[in-house]
Enzyme design. Structure first.
Site, PDB file in Angstrom:
ATOM      1  N   GLU A  17      20.708 -61.545  -6.768  1.00  0.00           N
ATOM      2  CA  GLU A  17      21.730 -60.734  -7.809  1.00  0.00           C
ATOM      3  C   GLU A  17      22.336 -59.721  -7.660  1.00  0.00           C
ATOM      4  O   GLU A  17      23.253 -59.332  -7.543  1.00  0.00           O
ATOM      5  CB  GLU A  17      20.260 -60.637  -8.949  1.00  0.00           C
ATOM      6  CG  GLU A  17      20.941 -59.775 -10.406  1.00  0.00           C
ATOM      7  CD  GLU A  17      19.923 -59.555 -11.113  1.00  0.00           C
ATOM      8  OE1 GLU A  17      19.653 -60.133 -12.059  1.00  0.00           O
ATOM      9  OE2 GLU A  17      19.048 -58.676 -10.764  1.00  0.00           O
ATOM     10  N   ASP A  72      18.297 -61.084 -19.186  1.00  0.00           N
ATOM     11  CA  ASP A  72      19.467 -61.900 -18.524  1.00  0.00           C
ATOM     12  C   ASP A  72      20.523 -62.186 -19.501  1.00  0.00           C
ATOM     13  O   ASP A  72      21.677 -62.244 -19.383  1.00  0.00           O
ATOM     14  CB  ASP A  72      18.951 -63.453 -18.190  1.00  0.00           C
ATOM     15  CG  ASP A  72      18.112 -63.535 -16.963  1.00  0.00           C
ATOM     16  OD1 ASP A  72      17.913 -62.322 -16.168  1.00  0.00           O
ATOM     17  OD2 ASP A  72      18.120 -64.674 -16.431  1.00  0.00           O
TER      18      ASP A  72
END
Length: 443
Positions: free
Chosen positions: A87, A309
């Site tokens: 990420e 998220d």
């Protein structure tokens, strides 16, 4: 005197109207970008200085999350979790190519290629989602959003710098794309992502069986949570950035342009279903049809809450609006819907986790971070809700932009501080709102 005053008033009204009128064409067509800060009254010099300051906070300041290794490599670390994630690495590469920081980009890519990318076997081409800072892998499995960003960032690097400066960026992107096409493998139970702590309970004792691996679900054309095993049976709303597929369709040169465009269209339709019709909130994860899922692992009572998220979704939809505007009417409605929800909670005090219907989660539903388990007014969510202003025409949008501008990225009173996730989302938001998160066309 009255005439002068009237003209001045008309100019002010005109400027205000311009600042609150979303554009109806995307940058793929216009190659132009709004600077909402300037439209809303900030001086260009101050915007430039602020953007540089926020960039340096992430890459060069005392609380930086970017670290160089030797003469040729570097990594972005999730400091609070003591690891390096696909990420953050892929985000770092996207930011670096946007800012023209070729040395940072190349260092990050070399570290990813050496330590994270699988070079043979079932996972060839994919990246181990979490490593220690020395490169030792915490998990072999991939998290699909990393690959999504890697491919797009590499294509942009190819467009910006060519492929003859030591790294063939286009070839690297095409290799990942080729490896992510559906294939069969023999595996055990769930995939290799393992949430935030390795394999799931009971996985080790399951018998090997034929499974399929794919970054994009072949039936729905939607991105998977992880490309293998358990994780490819559902998706994560925050992994959906339809405009990235349009980048692949235009410049990947992999012979799949029509397919990637179809993936973009499917992703936009999915977001209609995955966001609540009243609040605009979305869950952390969902089934491919947008419906809520049961829970598992360290996320009790399901992943049905809007939390870490989920914060990325307003910003991702804003990016698709800025670049493509292919779903403009719905996206403008969504932008105002989600800002209306947070405005009702208080622009300076809304919390960072909710159920999708807007009610507060119970203790067992609150997801912890960095050893803390607490609801906060987090700057990462302040950032992404402000980014939604590019889609909005209501006056409230300026309050969200002002809140981001004035927010201080400092530790909370109890010591919790997230230089990594909050810092990266904050930087992305300043890039968006200053007109500096762009489609990079071939030179």
């Amino acid at each position: 005197m009255k005439k002068t005053f009237a003209i001045t008033l008309m100019l002010l009204v005109s400027a205000s109207t311009m600042a609150l009128t979303p554009w109806k064409k995307g940058a793929f067509e216009t190659q132009k970008y709004r600077n909402l800060f300037v439209e809303m009254g900030y001086k260009q010099a101050d915007v430039d200085a602020k953007l540089k300051e926020v960039f340096n906070d992430v890459f060069r300041g005392p609380n930086k999350v970017y670290f160089e290794v030797g003469d040729s490599m570097g990594y972005v670390s999730d400091i609070k979790n003591h690891d390096v994630r696909t990420e953050g690495m892929s985000y770092g590469m996207m930011i670096a190519v946007q800012f023209g920081e070729k040395d940072i980009f190349d260092r990050l890519w070399r570290w990813c290629k050496r330590y994270m990318q699988h070079h043979d076997g079932t996972h060839e081409g994919y990246f181990a989602w979490s490593c220690k800072t020395d490169g030792t892998r915490n998990s072999q499995g991939a998290a699909s959003d990393g690959e999504l960003y890697y491919i797009t960032a590499l294509i942009f690097a190819s467009n910006r710098w060519g492929n003859n400066t030591g790294i063939d960026y286009k070839a690297e992107a095409k290799h990942i794309l080729d490896c992510t096409m559906p294939k069969e493998y023999e595996g055990r139970g769930f995939g290799g992502f393992g949430g935030f702590g390795g394999q799931r309970q009971g996985q080790q004792n399951q018998q090997p069986r034929k499974q399929k691996m794919f970054l994009i679900d072949p039936e729905t054309k939607l991105i998977t949570f992880t490309p293998d095993g358990f994780g490819n049976t559902f998706t994560d709303p925050s992994y959906h950035i339809p405009a990235f597929y349009e980048v692949w369709a235009k410049w990947a040169d992999d012979g799949r342009s029509d397919y990637w465009q179809a993936c973009a269209d499917a992703s936009r339709q999915y977001l209609h279903k995955a966001t609540h019709p009243t609040t605009g909130l979305n869950p952390d994860q969902s089934n491919y049809d947008g419906s809520l899922r049961p829970g598992w692992g360290n996320r009790p009572n399901g992943n049905n809450c809007f939390r870490y998220d989920s914060w990325r979704v307003p910003m991702n939809i804003a990016l698709d609006y800025e670049w493509s505007c292919a779903d403009g009417e719905w996206q403008r409605q969504y932008g105002e819907r989600i800002q209306n929800f947070f405005y009702a909670q208080g622009v300076d005090k809304f919390l960072d986790q909710y159920r999708v219907d807007g009610t507060l989660p119970e203790d067992g539903e609150i997801l912890g971070a960095g050893g803390f388990r607490k609801l906060r007014h987090s700057i990462g969510l302040v950032a992404t809700t402000a980014t939604a202003s590019v889609m909005c025409s209501h006056d409230k949008s300026k309050e969200f932009v002002d809140a981001l501008w004035n927010a201080k990225h400092v530790p909370f009173e109890d010591g919790y501080f997230d230089a990594y996730y909050d810092g990266l989302l904050r930087l992305f938001a300043f890039m968006h709102l200053s007109g500096n998160y762009r489609v990079i066309f071939p030179n």
